[in-house]
Design a protein around this motif. Structure first.
Motif, PDB file in Angstrom:
ATOM      1  N   GLN A  78      -5.183  13.232  -0.636  1.00  0.00           N
ATOM      2  CA  GLN A  78      -4.613  12.452   0.458  1.00  0.00           C
ATOM      3  C   GLN A  78      -3.243  13.004   0.812  1.00  0.00           C
ATOM      4  O   GLN A  78      -2.376  13.175  -0.045  1.00  0.00           O
ATOM      5  CB  GLN A  78      -4.492  10.986   0.049  1.00  0.00           C
ATOM      6  CG  GLN A  78      -3.894  10.109   1.139  1.00  0.00           C
ATOM      7  CD  GLN A  78      -3.863   8.651   0.746  1.00  0.00           C
ATOM      8  OE1 GLN A  78      -4.803   8.123   0.178  1.00  0.00           O
ATOM      9  NE2 GLN A  78      -2.749   7.983   1.044  1.00  0.00           N
ATOM     10  N   LEU A  79      -3.057  13.299   2.098  1.00  0.00           N
ATOM     11  CA  LEU A  79      -1.786  13.839   2.577  1.00  0.00           C
ATOM     12  C   LEU A  79      -0.936  12.800   3.289  1.00  0.00           C
ATOM     13  O   LEU A  79       0.288  12.907   3.316  1.00  0.00           O
ATOM     14  CB  LEU A  79      -2.036  15.018   3.527  1.00  0.00           C
ATOM     15  CG  LEU A  79      -2.844  16.185   2.978  1.00  0.00           C
ATOM     16  CD1 LEU A  79      -2.936  17.283   4.010  1.00  0.00           C
ATOM     17  CD2 LEU A  79      -2.230  16.705   1.684  1.00  0.00           C
ATOM     18  N   ASP A  80      -1.580  11.805   3.881  1.00  0.00           N
ATOM     19  CA  ASP A  80      -0.832  10.801   4.636  1.00  0.00           C
ATOM     20  C   ASP A  80      -1.713   9.571   4.801  1.00  0.00           C
ATOM     21  O   ASP A  80      -2.943   9.638   4.592  1.00  0.00           O
ATOM     22  CB  ASP A  80      -0.420  11.343   5.996  1.00  0.00           C
ATOM     23  CG  ASP A  80       0.623  10.459   6.682  1.00  0.00           C
ATOM     24  OD1 ASP A  80       1.451   9.871   5.966  1.00  0.00           O
ATOM     25  OD2 ASP A  80       0.603  10.360   7.923  1.00  0.00           O
ATOM     26  N   ALA A  81      -1.110   8.452   5.161  1.00  0.00           N
ATOM     27  CA  ALA A  81      -1.874   7.221   5.386  1.00  0.00           C
ATOM     28  C   ALA A  81      -1.138   6.345   6.393  1.00  0.00           C
ATOM     29  O   ALA A  81       0.094   6.437   6.549  1.00  0.00           O
ATOM     30  CB  ALA A  81      -2.081   6.456   4.086  1.00  0.00           C
ATOM     31  N   ALA A  82      -1.918   5.534   7.089  1.00  0.00           N
ATOM     32  CA  ALA A  82      -1.330   4.577   8.039  1.00  0.00           C
ATOM     33  C   ALA A  82      -2.118   3.279   7.939  1.00  0.00           C
ATOM     34  O   ALA A  82      -3.331   3.289   7.731  1.00  0.00           O
ATOM     35  CB  ALA A  82      -1.391   5.133   9.458  1.00  0.00           C
ATOM     36  N   GLU A  83      -1.394   2.154   8.069  1.00  0.00           N
ATOM     37  CA  GLU A  83      -2.041   0.842   8.079  1.00  0.00           C
ATOM     38  C   GLU A  83      -1.719   0.144   9.388  1.00  0.00           C
ATOM     39  O   GLU A  83      -0.558   0.100   9.807  1.00  0.00           O
ATOM     40  CB  GLU A  83      -1.555  -0.018   6.905  1.00  0.00           C
ATOM     41  CG  GLU A  83      -2.051   0.440   5.555  1.00  0.00           C
ATOM     42  CD  GLU A  83      -1.733  -0.571   4.459  1.00  0.00           C
ATOM     43  OE1 GLU A  83      -1.271  -1.690   4.796  1.00  0.00           O
ATOM     44  OE2 GLU A  83      -1.926  -0.234   3.274  1.00  0.00           O
ATOM     45  N   VAL A  84      -2.763  -0.350  10.017  1.00  0.00           N
ATOM     46  CA  VAL A  84      -2.559  -1.130  11.241  1.00  0.00           C
ATOM     47  C   VAL A  84      -3.171  -2.511  11.011  1.00  0.00           C
ATOM     48  O   VAL A  84      -4.221  -2.641  10.384  1.00  0.00           O
ATOM     49  CB  VAL A  84      -3.198  -0.450  12.470  1.00  0.00           C
ATOM     50  CG1 VAL A  84      -2.472   0.847  12.775  1.00  0.00           C
ATOM     51  CG2 VAL A  84      -4.677  -0.193  12.254  1.00  0.00           C
TER      52      VAL A  84
END
Length: 265
Positions: A147-153
């Motif tokens: 995993q390089l990045d993550a976003a939560e919406v």
């Protein structure tokens, strides 16, 4: 006829007699074999030798096997060595006897010039060997993701509609993804703990699908790079009752280690 001429003639006759004696000895013992070829593999006490007819022969070596490194044009001068010099690419002459489907080596000889050339080739292949090792490592890592990045919406209660803030966060996430080689996007949708399980499962799937559609249709990510969203139902951290932080989709930017390590944003 001079004495020197007689001596030379006698020497030639002696060589002929020795040769005939050797042939007679081989004829009397058909199990004795002489093999010429190139080593293609060395595995413990077994080596594979391919002859001029491109036939592979299995040769077994033992503590009794003699290894000779010959020198000069006539190959008469030789010195003994050991099995550690055997390597793929080395032309050899093997003398031994049949042992089932293999040849039990009594003596293995090779030219010192050929050994030097083989070692030079092996030294030149060292970088390639390292590359092969790296490739094997990548093969072992296929299907292993980093995993390089993550976003939560997050979403309003009972809704799968993206807010303006959610769209902005996904645009930022997509921009990072576009800078990463061979990326993939994994999506997981969640709900809070209100409502029944079946409804929460449907809603979490709808939320993941909404994010997938936005990333592909509006944020410009390639459809093949965005995995189908997974509806996970109630979030593990939902707690009890209405929890705005649990009504979410988690988008993860990953790379398959077996394909490429990626460029971390």
């Amino acid at each position: 006829m001079s004495t020197r001429t007689v001596s030379r003639a006698a020497a030639r006759l002696l060589l002929v007699l020795v040769g005939l004696t050797s042939l007679a000895a081989l004829a009397s013992d058909p199990a004795k074999t002489k093999l010429k070829g190139v080593i293609t593999a060395v595995q413990g006490d077994t080596i594979t030798v391919v002859d001029q007819a491109r036939t592979a022969h299995i040769v077994q070596v033992s503590a009794d096997t003699v290894y000779k490194k010959t020198k000069g044009l006539t190959n008469v001068i030789h010195e003994k060595t050991d099995a550690s010099v055997l390597a793929a690419g080395l032309p050899v002459t093997v003398e031994g006897s049949a042992a089932g489907d293999a040849l039990a080596a009594r003596e293995i000889s090779f030219r010192s010039e050929d050994l030097r050339t083989t070692r030079q080739i092996q030294a030149g292949m060292a970088p390639t060997t390292e590359e092969v090792g790296a490739m094997n490592k990548r093969m072992d890592e296929f299907g292993t993701y980093e995993q390089l990045d993550a976003a939560e919406v997050t979403f309003d209660s009972g809704s799968a509609k993206l807010s303006a803030k959610a769209r902005g966060d996904l645009d930022t996430f997509a921009a990072k993804a576009k800078q990463t080689h061979n990326y993939a996007v994994v999506l997981q949708g969640f709900t809070d703990s209100t409502g029944n399980a079946a409804a929460n499962q449907r809603l979490s799937t709808q939320r993941a699908a909404a994010v997938a559609n936005y990333l592909q249709q509006n944020a410009g990510l390639a459809p093949g790079r965005v995995r189908a969203g997974d509806g996970m139902g109630v979030a593990p951290d939902a707690g009890s009752g209405s929890n705005g932080a649990a009504r979410k989709v988690v988008a993860k930017l990953v790379v398959d280690k077996g394909v490429q390590a990626g460029v971390k944003p």
